[in-house]
Design a protein around this motif. Structure first.
Motif, PDB file in Angstrom:
ATOM      1  N   THR A   1     -19.109   4.922 119.872  1.00  0.00           N
ATOM      2  CA  THR A   1     -20.242   4.157 120.393  1.00  0.00           C
ATOM      3  C   THR A   1     -20.507   4.521 121.854  1.00  0.00           C
ATOM      4  OG1 THR A   1     -18.793   2.341 121.058  1.00  0.00           O
ATOM      5  CG2 THR A   1     -19.735   2.240 118.842  1.00  0.00           C
TER       6      THR A   1
ATOM      7  N   ARG B   1     -29.124   5.171 123.552  1.00  0.00           N
ATOM      8  CA  ARG B   1     -29.109   3.767 123.110  1.00  0.00           C
ATOM      9  C   ARG B   1     -30.000   3.604 121.875  1.00  0.00           C
ATOM     10  NH1 ARG B   1     -29.838   2.013 127.592  1.00  0.00           N
ATOM     11  NH2 ARG B   1     -27.677   1.489 128.096  1.00  0.00           N
TER      12      ARG B   1
ATOM     13  N   GLU C   1     -20.302   2.723 124.437  1.00  0.00           N
ATOM     14  CA  GLU C   1     -19.322   2.150 125.362  1.00  0.00           C
ATOM     15  C   GLU C   1     -18.119   3.061 125.547  1.00  0.00           C
ATOM     16  OE1 GLU C   1     -22.080  -0.642 123.895  1.00  0.00           O
ATOM     17  OE2 GLU C   1     -20.620   0.520 122.711  1.00  0.00           O
ATOM     18  N   ARG C   2     -17.885   3.961 124.602  1.00  0.00           N
ATOM     19  CA  ARG C   2     -16.721   4.846 124.676  1.00  0.00           C
ATOM     20  C   ARG C   2     -16.984   6.107 125.496  1.00  0.00           C
ATOM     21  NH1 ARG C   2     -12.639   1.513 123.137  1.00  0.00           N
ATOM     22  NH2 ARG C   2     -13.182   0.396 121.223  1.00  0.00           N
TER      23      ARG C   2
ATOM     24  N   GLN D   1     -27.685   2.856 118.759  1.00  0.00           N
ATOM     25  CA  GLN D   1     -27.655   1.395 118.630  1.00  0.00           C
ATOM     26  C   GLN D   1     -28.870   0.861 117.884  1.00  0.00           C
ATOM     27  OE1 GLN D   1     -27.053  -0.401 122.490  1.00  0.00           O
ATOM     28  NE2 GLN D   1     -24.969   0.359 122.695  1.00  0.00           N
TER      29      GLN D   1
END
Length: 873
Positions: A304, A61, A306-307, A65
């Protein structure tokens, strides 16, 4: 009128639907395994002596991110290096007194030549950062054989790099924590290399191998990579020798490896750090372990967190810890000096690789190349012996020969079926494209490809079985104690068996490692043949019950065929979006043809073994018509699907090109676009009307009038630019860039030429990057009578001829510095040397950003600025 089937047709459809249910259940099992649904990821509160995906995701993260892009030339790359080093320092502070932890931040420089994507290129680099940590016992020495774990923390252009390769770095950070917190004192040192320049063609690994004091101590390595966002963490390469794959087979918690990957990997565009360690500069035994699913997002802005497939990092981490311990405890772990000393006495050659494969990631089968030389010849030997065993000795040689000829007929008929199983789907794919306005309709919906091509592939497999009925047997069966139908069934079975046996032998003869699949098919067919003949004592050979006894022993092998083939097809479909575009008209058809052919091949090895027995019910005209109707229906349905979605984006390369002169002038400016699949830019602009409007594309006619963007325009991406075709150029303004930058890249002579006897001369050059702020790479294309240069230890790469032009020497330079690049070129004559320069800067002016933002969400745009200039010396 009621539709009525004959008893034979009814039995055929009964068999067909039963097979569909059986294969459907097997496919569901395989899907759950491939997508890691059997793995339970551990959370952040997991015991400290266990690897935790949750804790690894905390690191990811931050990297993908909080920090964002980690490209060379951006602040994010330095931030990532600082974060990694900080996390390692925390581990060092809490480590026990019985282990030693050493942490180094190293800056690497170097220059070397390499072949990449089949093209020769020279690489020069400076100021790239590697973070290295060594965990060892307090009594260890620097020369003790060690185990290296490597991952890169830089990300590709325009991508947050969660999968590639933030997931790898996060896994290694959690692995380092586990090593410290578990209380394990490794018997040999463990080195963690976080390298900061893999995307720039393996520079970080090269710098480590050429400059670091621990490089010669490495006795084994594990390279961790990602070509997607999870799924099977496959061993794609292993070697030199078979020892690394043996260690993996013995220690992996969730084995995911097969030796056939080494046959396929060289075909895939790209490379990994494995090459540096095991082949080019180290000759170190090791493993190349790669996430392969989720290739839709590889090198895109959609890569990302989420993938990521849940469970993938958990399985990877548990494997890594177990394999690393096995390497560290192995008596075969040797440093470079010891390997060199023992090389002459080694029994195993460098190129000898074992045969191995995992079964559904449950367990692994491994055997040496020598064992394979015996095992893989057994099926073909049985094929030649069976005519002797099936006829009594008093009948004579002529009967054996006649029986063998019937077996050969069965083999040839099945071979014909395999060819048709590939050709028929290709024909259907071509026909669909001739009546469709776009290719790759299956790209975002892989199930469409299976729906379209499996039924027509089955038709191809069954056609020879229909023809078989009208082909007479070679000899008269009146003197044999068997029926014509029985002898015909034997001929069909042993023909199919012989086909797979022959393929197994061919794999062995060519030195490839994928023969395990056809070998396992042959072995399973033998078990089924025995089961079938035992069942015939209870039931008639034409009974469906007898057929069931034939099918049951084959199921484990068929499940593996679907596991292997289904994964191959899924991986290929995902990669078709980035495999490159071939000029029309043929390029439009290539991806559909490839996918159709591969699915036909997979259908063959997944269904082919059943046909000797089940084919008698399936080889009916009504069945063939039904399968053809299914294919036509699926083809018609597929044309209604748009090829791309946000989960399967189309890749577009957008280059804002500035042609500069004298370091301060912009001579010309253009927007250049290209794609890397078979749906051209005209397709893109048709379905992206806002972009077309902004570029003043009013119709197909106006698009055709647009200037082509020549390959030289894309020199900054060499040799990746050879994957492009049909690129287009549009006029653009240059005012904004002049407001941003006061100077541009410039090449000049910084001192007079040195002249030598015989007419040769040395040109001393200085390369200035101007005031550019986010430089990723600079590429120099040098043409002329070059005889030497100061780069790559004064060794020139092989010259390349770009689009029929004169021989060129290509050099890529990377790495930020306040100092200019200085180098010399030596010419063998007074003939001029021409140098073309292209520099990628990741900053884009507002107009370019606005244009990029107009693309729909199903398009992933890799955008950057390219500054080009030309010089003569």
């Amino acid at each position: 009128m009621a539709f009525k089937l004959s008893p034979g047709d009814a039995a055929g459809f009964k068999v067909l639907f039963s097979m569909a249910i059986m294969y459907g259940l097997m496919a569901l099992l395989v899907y759950s395994i491939v997508h890691m649904q059997f793995i339970t990821p551990l959370g952040i509160d997991a015991p400290l002596d266990r690897f935790s995906e949750g804790r690894a995701l905390q690191h990811l993260r931050v990297l993908s991110q909080d920090i964002g892009g980690r490209q060379e030339g951006t602040p994010g790359l330095k931030e990532a290096a600082q974060y990694i080093k900080g996390q390692l320092e925390v581990l060092k502070e809490r480590a026990g007194s019985n282990i030693r932890i050493e942490i180094e931040e190293t800056v690497v420089d170097g220059s070397f030549n390499m072949m990449f994507l089949g093209y020769s290129i020279s690489l020069g680099y400076r100021n790239h950062t590697n973070i290295v940590m060594r965990i060892s016992s307090v009594k260890s020495k620097d020369t003790d054989p060690s185990v290296l774990l490597n991952a890169h923390f830089d990300s590709p252009l325009g991508s947050p790099g969660a999968g590639d390769c933030g997931s790898c770095v996060a896994s290694m950070l959690e692995m380092a924590r586990l090593t410290v917190d578990s209380g394990w004192v490794p018997s040999h040192p463990i080195i963690f290399l976080f390298n900061g320049a893999e995307e720039l063609f393996l520079l970080g690994a090269h710098g480590f191998m050429k400059t670091h004091r621990w490089s010669n101590s490495i006795g084994a390595f594990i390279n961790i990579e990602a070509s997607g966002t999870g799924g099977l963490d496959l061993v794609c390469q292993s070697g030199p020798g078979s020892w690394p794959s043996l260690v993996y087979a013995q220690s992996a918690v969730y084995p995911m490896a097969h030796s056939a990957a080494q046959d396929v990997f060289p075909v895939i565009p790209g490379d990994t750090d494995y090459r540096i360690f095991a082949e080019d500069y180290g000759d170190i035994p090791g493993l190349d372990i790669i996430f392969l699913l989720g290739g839709y997002y590889y090198h895109t802005s959609y890569d990302t967190m989420e993938r990521l497939l849940p469970g993938s990092i958990q399985a990877r981490g548990e494997n890594l810890f177990s394999i690393t311990r096995a390497f560290a405890n192995s008596s075969k772990l040797r440093n470079a000096h010891e390997r060199e000393s023992l090389k002459a006495a080694a029994n195993e050659t460098k190129d000898e690789r074992a045969v191995f494969f995992d079964y559904l990631s449950w367990f692994m089968i491994f055997y040496s190349r020598k064992a394979a030389a015996v095992l893989h010849m057994i099926p073909i030997a049985i094929f030649f012996l069976m005519p002797f065993l099936l006829v009594s000795s008093n009948i004579g040689l002529s009967t054996w020969f006649s029986t063998f000829c019937d077996f050969l007929k069965g083999l040839l008929f099945h071979a014909l079926g395999v060819v048709l199983a590939i050709v028929v789907p290709i024909v259907f794919a071509i026909l669909r494209l001739m009546f469709s306005n776009h290719a790759m309709s299956w790209f975002a919906y892989p199930y469409l490809a299976f729906m379209m091509f499996i039924p027509c592939s089955l038709v191809g497999l069954l056609i020879p079985r229909v023809v078989w009925r009208s082909v007479p047997l070679t000899h008269d069966v009146s003197g044999l104690q068997t029926s014509k139908e029985g002898l015909s069934a034997d001929a069909r079975f042993w023909g199919v068996f012989g086909f797979y046996a022959l393929l197994t032998s061919a794999y062995l003869a060519t030195g490839l490692s994928g023969g395990f699949l056809t070998f396992s098919l042959s072995v399973s067919m033998l078990a089924s043949w025995i089961s079938f003949h035992l069942a015939m004592k209870l039931f008639d050979h034409q009974s469906l019950r007898s057929a069931m006894f034939y099918v049951l022993p084959l199921i484990p092998c068929l499940v593996y065929s679907i596991y292997f083939g289904g994964f191959l097809a899924q991986f290929l479909i995902e990669k078709m979006g980035m495999m490159g575009s071939v000029p029309p008209p043929y390029g439009y058809f290539i991806p559909d043809i490839i996918v159709a052919a591969v699915i036909g091949l997979v259908t063959n090895w997944s269904v082919g073994p059943l046909l000797p027995i089940c084919g008698r019910w399936l080889a009916k005209s009504s069945i063939l018509k039904f399968l053809l109707q299914l294919s036509v229906l699926a083809l018609s349905l597929s044309s209604q699907f748009f090829p791309y979605t946000i989960a399967a984006p189309k890749r577009v390369v957008f280059q804002h090109t500035f042609l500069t002169a004298d370091a301060s002038q912009v001579v010309d400016s253009s927007y250049d676009f290209s794609v890397v699949d078979s749906n051209s830019l005209s397709f893109l602009f048709k379905h992206a009307p806002e972009v077309a409007k902004e570029l003043n594309i009013g119709s197909e006619l106006s698009l055709k009038a647009t200037m082509d963007s020549p390959r030289q325009t894309w020199m900054a991406l060499f040799p990746v630019s050879f994957l492009f075709s049909g690129s287009l150029k549009f006029p653009a303004k240059s005012d904004d860039i002049l407001k941003r930058y006061s100077s541009f890249p410039h090449l000049s002579a910084y001192k007079p030429h040195t002249l030598y006897d015989g007419g040769s001369r040395r040109v001393h050059l200085e390369f200035y990057l101007g005031s550019l702020e986010e430089v990723w790479v600079a590429v120099l294309n040098i043409t002329g009578p070059l005889s030497s240069w100061s780069l790559a230890n004064n060794v020139l790469p092989a010259p390349e001829s770009l689009d029929g032009g004169p021989p060129s020497y290509i050099c890529r330079l990377s790495g930020a510095s306040h100092e200019n690049w200085t180098f010399w070129l030596e010419a063998s004559s007074s003939e001029e040397i021409r140098v073309e320069v292209a520099v990628i800067d990741q900053y884009m002016v507002d107009a370019s950003k606005q244009l990029k933002g107009l693309f729909p969400t199903w398009v992933d745009v890799t955008a950057y600025s390219s500054f080009m200039s030309s010089y003569v010396f």
